[in-house]
Structures are given as structure tokens and as C-alpha cells.
Design a protein around this motif. Structure first.
Motif, mmCIF file in Angstrom:
data_model
loop_
_atom_site.group_PDB
_atom_site.id
_atom_site.type_symbol
_atom_site.label_atom_id
_atom_site.label_comp_id
_atom_site.label_asym_id
_atom_site.label_seq_id
_atom_site.Cartn_x
_atom_site.Cartn_y
_atom_site.Cartn_z
ATOM 1 N N PRO A 219 0.812 -1.220 0.000
ATOM 2 C CA PRO A 219 0.000 0.000 0.000
ATOM 3 C C PRO A 219 0.846 1.270 0.000
ATOM 4 O O PRO A 219 0.497 2.250 -0.657
ATOM 5 N N GLY A 220 1.943 1.259 0.755
ATOM 6 C CA GLY A 220 2.820 2.424 0.768
ATOM 7 C C GLY A 220 3.455 2.674 -0.585
ATOM 8 O O GLY A 220 3.538 3.810 -1.061
ATOM 9 N N TYR A 221 3.881 1.616 -1.229
ATOM 10 C CA TYR A 221 4.492 1.676 -2.563
ATOM 11 C C TYR A 221 3.490 2.215 -3.581
ATOM 12 O O TYR A 221 3.815 3.064 -4.422
ATOM 13 N N THR A 222 2.249 1.751 -3.484
ATOM 14 C CA THR A 222 1.219 2.163 -4.436
ATOM 15 C C THR A 222 0.700 3.566 -4.135
ATOM 16 O O THR A 222 0.628 4.409 -5.035
ATOM 17 N N GLY A 223 0.349 3.811 -2.882
ATOM 18 C CA GLY A 223 -0.244 5.092 -2.522
ATOM 19 C C GLY A 223 0.666 6.272 -2.780
ATOM 20 O O GLY A 223 0.205 7.357 -3.145
ATOM 21 N N SER A 224 1.972 6.088 -2.612
ATOM 22 C CA SER A 224 2.930 7.161 -2.857
ATOM 23 C C SER A 224 3.472 7.159 -4.283
ATOM 24 O O SER A 224 4.407 7.899 -4.604
ATOM 25 N N LYS A 225 2.904 6.310 -5.129
ATOM 26 C CA LYS A 225 3.273 6.223 -6.551
ATOM 27 C C LYS A 225 4.759 5.953 -6.761
ATOM 28 O O LYS A 225 5.362 6.413 -7.722
#
Length: 331
Positions: A219-225
Motif C-alpha cells: 500500500p505504501g508503494y502504491t499510494g505514494s506512486k
């Protein structure tokens, strides 16, 4: 009976005064909650669940305001503000609190837990690990009280240009780490060059070559692009991310006992909820990353990675003065 216009206005004013009085009563306490991450992410889901339960169970006596995406600052600064009582609650990864709670470094030890359920069983409500860290907070006088520990997803590796199939692909890469000695020593064992970069500066660090590789929750990888600057994702699942929900000691002391009980129960329930949300995110986000963002995904065999780090675990625990924490988690 008909009321005169003046009488009607008087009643309306009285009604408004009564409503205002009720609103004031509902705002006896306001809790400002910090998360560092953008949605979708379990921390923000946990914050929303915490808000809903606290406001409902307190009968509206406590209002919860959520500030996500680091609106209130980066974690180290927020921890300081919590100590002063200017921020009330934070939900974040334990790895970002190791400067204040060095014992939290144990949770970044690779392959410590088999999965999120086992992690929650070890660190969740009523566990010896939870009790230990509640005492650590008190002994270190950090101005915070630990409400709950939980698990919020696997952490995996991603790189700018090198698809990772095994440990040999890591040699010589500049690896971003949080300010955690455990992380630095672990990745150095793979021949990597650790560089400490704050989460909020990570995108730029990967983009400009300050770091070649990083690890994070999905989620961190995705949410922060971050897939835009590190499009090679390796599902190493090297750690289960452990999160903490902590409250300002000053805020806690201001709450009456019945409200303390409401806040504690909501925090613990939110951490269990976070585990279930994290499981769903991990499965769904991998597919989304591949199909919608063109991320190259590899699934390396974990055995060679475990072979490198297993002999280090006891040694690292001894070097970093984490023997007690290691025993609590492995016995």
C-alpha cells in the motif's frame, strides 16, 4: 394556538442555543490523529475505524480528526509533538520510531514471522510483547502511551532498474533504509550500500539516484506512486510490517477513565481490522500494479534470502541489545 413572530423567533433562538450547547458537549475532547501515508493504506482504514468506534462508544463526547498523508509532519517530528500534546494519536510503522524507541528495531528483522496472523498473535492485545513495549515507553519517558501493536502487510523490495530474482542481484545497489540499525546491517549483508532517507523524501531519492533500491509495504508503494520511479517489484515478503498506535501521555491523562477505556478498545479493534485490510490490499495491489501501472513483478525463492539472514539473527539481536525482544518473539 398561533405564536407571534417574535415568540417564534425567540423559540428558534432557544433551539439554536440548545443545539449549540449539545455540540459543545459533543466536543469535550478532540483527538487529532496522524498517519504518514496516502490511501489506499491500512493505516488510514484503521484511523477511520478508530474514529467511528470512539465517537460512537463515547456517546459523541470525543471527536476524532484524521490527518493523513503526513499533513502534520514526518513521524520523528510528530512523535515530538505528541510528547507536547499538540498531536494526540499516531498510527504508523514501528520502524519510523526507532530513534525514540530503539527496541522497535527488532521488528525489521527479516523473516521473523511466517505471516500477518502469526505476527498479530505475537504482538497483539494481551501479549507479552505488548506489555513489554508499554513498559519500554514508560522507561524511556517518550511522552507517549502505547495503545496497540498490529501487523499491516508484507514488506517487499523494488528497484529502479534491476529485476530481483535472487540475493546476487542486490550486490552494489544503494538501498534506502529508515533510521534503523537493523535495516542497515541486514541489507549490508547482501552487499548493498545502505542510505538513510525519510519516507517523505523517498520518491525524489529514487528519481535522482540517491538510492537504487527500496523496500516498503505494497500500500505504501502504491499510494505514494513509487512504482513510477522504482518499477521493478520483487515479492520478497522479507518482513511483516508491525505498526503501533500511540497516544500522547498528556492527552491520555486528561481523559476520564471511562473515555480511556473507549479509546484503548477502539485502538485495539482497529489494529485487528488493519490486519484483515492489509491481507486484501497485498493480494489486490499486486494485480493492479501489473495491469494498470506496468510494474514488472518477480517472485524470488525466499530460501536463498533466508539462508543469508538466518545466521545473523542472534548476532544482530546481541549487537543491537535486542536479546530480550528477540526471545519474546521467538520463544
Amino acid at each position: 394556538m398561533r405564536l407571534s413572530r417574535r415568540a417564534s423567533l425567540g423559540l428558534s433562538a432557544a433551539a439554536l442555543a440548545l443545539l449549540s450547547s449539545g455540540a459543545a458537549m459533543a466536543a469535550d475532547y478532540t483527538l487529532r490523529v496522524h498517519t504518514l501515508v496516502k490511501s489506499p493504506h491500512p493505516y488510514n482504514d484503521m484511523a477511520a475505524a478508530f474514529k467511528e468506534q470512539v465517537e460512537a462508544e463515547s456517546g459523541g463526547a470525543i471527536e476524532v480528526e484524521i490527518f493523513d498523508s503526513g499533513q502534520l509532519g514526518q513521524d520523528p517530528a510528530v512523535i515530538g509533538e505528541i510528547g507536547f500534546g499538540t498531536i494526540d494519536v499516531m498510527i504508523s510503522t514501528t520502524s519510523n520510531a526507532v530513534q525514540q524507541i530503539p527496541e522497535y528495531a527488532i521488528f525489521t528483522m527479516p523473516y521473523l514471522f511466517q505471516d500477518m496472523d502469526q505476527a498479530l498473535e505475537k504482538v497483539g492485545p494481551g501479549s507479552a510483547v505488548e506489555a513489554h513495549f508499554q513498559q519500554v515507553y514508560e522507561e524511556r519517558s517518550v511522552g507517549m502511551k502505547l495503545l496497540a501493536l498490529g501487523a499491516s502487510g508484507t514488506r517487499n523490495m523494488s528497484t529502479v532498474s534491476v529485476p530481483v530474482e535472487g540475493p546476487g542481484d542486490l550486490d552494489g545497489l544503494k538501498m534506502r533504509t529508515p533510521p534503523s540499525p537493523m535495516d542497515s546491517k541486514t541489507w549490508a549483508a547482501f552487499g548493498m550500500l545502505p542510505v538513510t532517507v525519510a519516507w517523505g523524501e523517498l520518491y525524489a531519492a529514487m528519481q535522482t539516484g540517491v538510492a537504487d533500491a527500496m523496500e516498503s509495504s505494497l500500500p505504501g508503494y502504491t499510494g505514494s506512486k513509487l512504482y513510477e520511479v522504482a518499477p521493478n517489484l520483487a515479492l520478497t515478503a522479507h518482513t511483516i510490517q508491525v505498526n503501533h498506535t500511540s497516544i500522547s501521555q498528556r492527552t491520555w491523562d486528561k481523559l476520564p477513565e471511562d473515555m480511556q477505556a473507549v479509546v484503548l478498545a477502539a485502538a485495539q479493534a482497529a489494529n485487528s481490522f488493519g490486519v484483515e485490510k492489509a491481507k486484501g490490499y497485498d493480494d489486490a495491489l499486486v494485480e493492479t500494479l501489473k495491469t494498470e501501472h506496468g510494474v514488472s513483478v518477480t517472485v524470488p525463492d525466499k530460501a536463498p534470502f533466508i539462508e543469508v539472514v538466518s545466521p545473523m539473527q542472534v548476532q544482530l539481536a546481541e549487537e543491537l541489545d535486542l536479546v530480550e525482544e528477540y526471545k519474546l518473539l521467538t520463544e
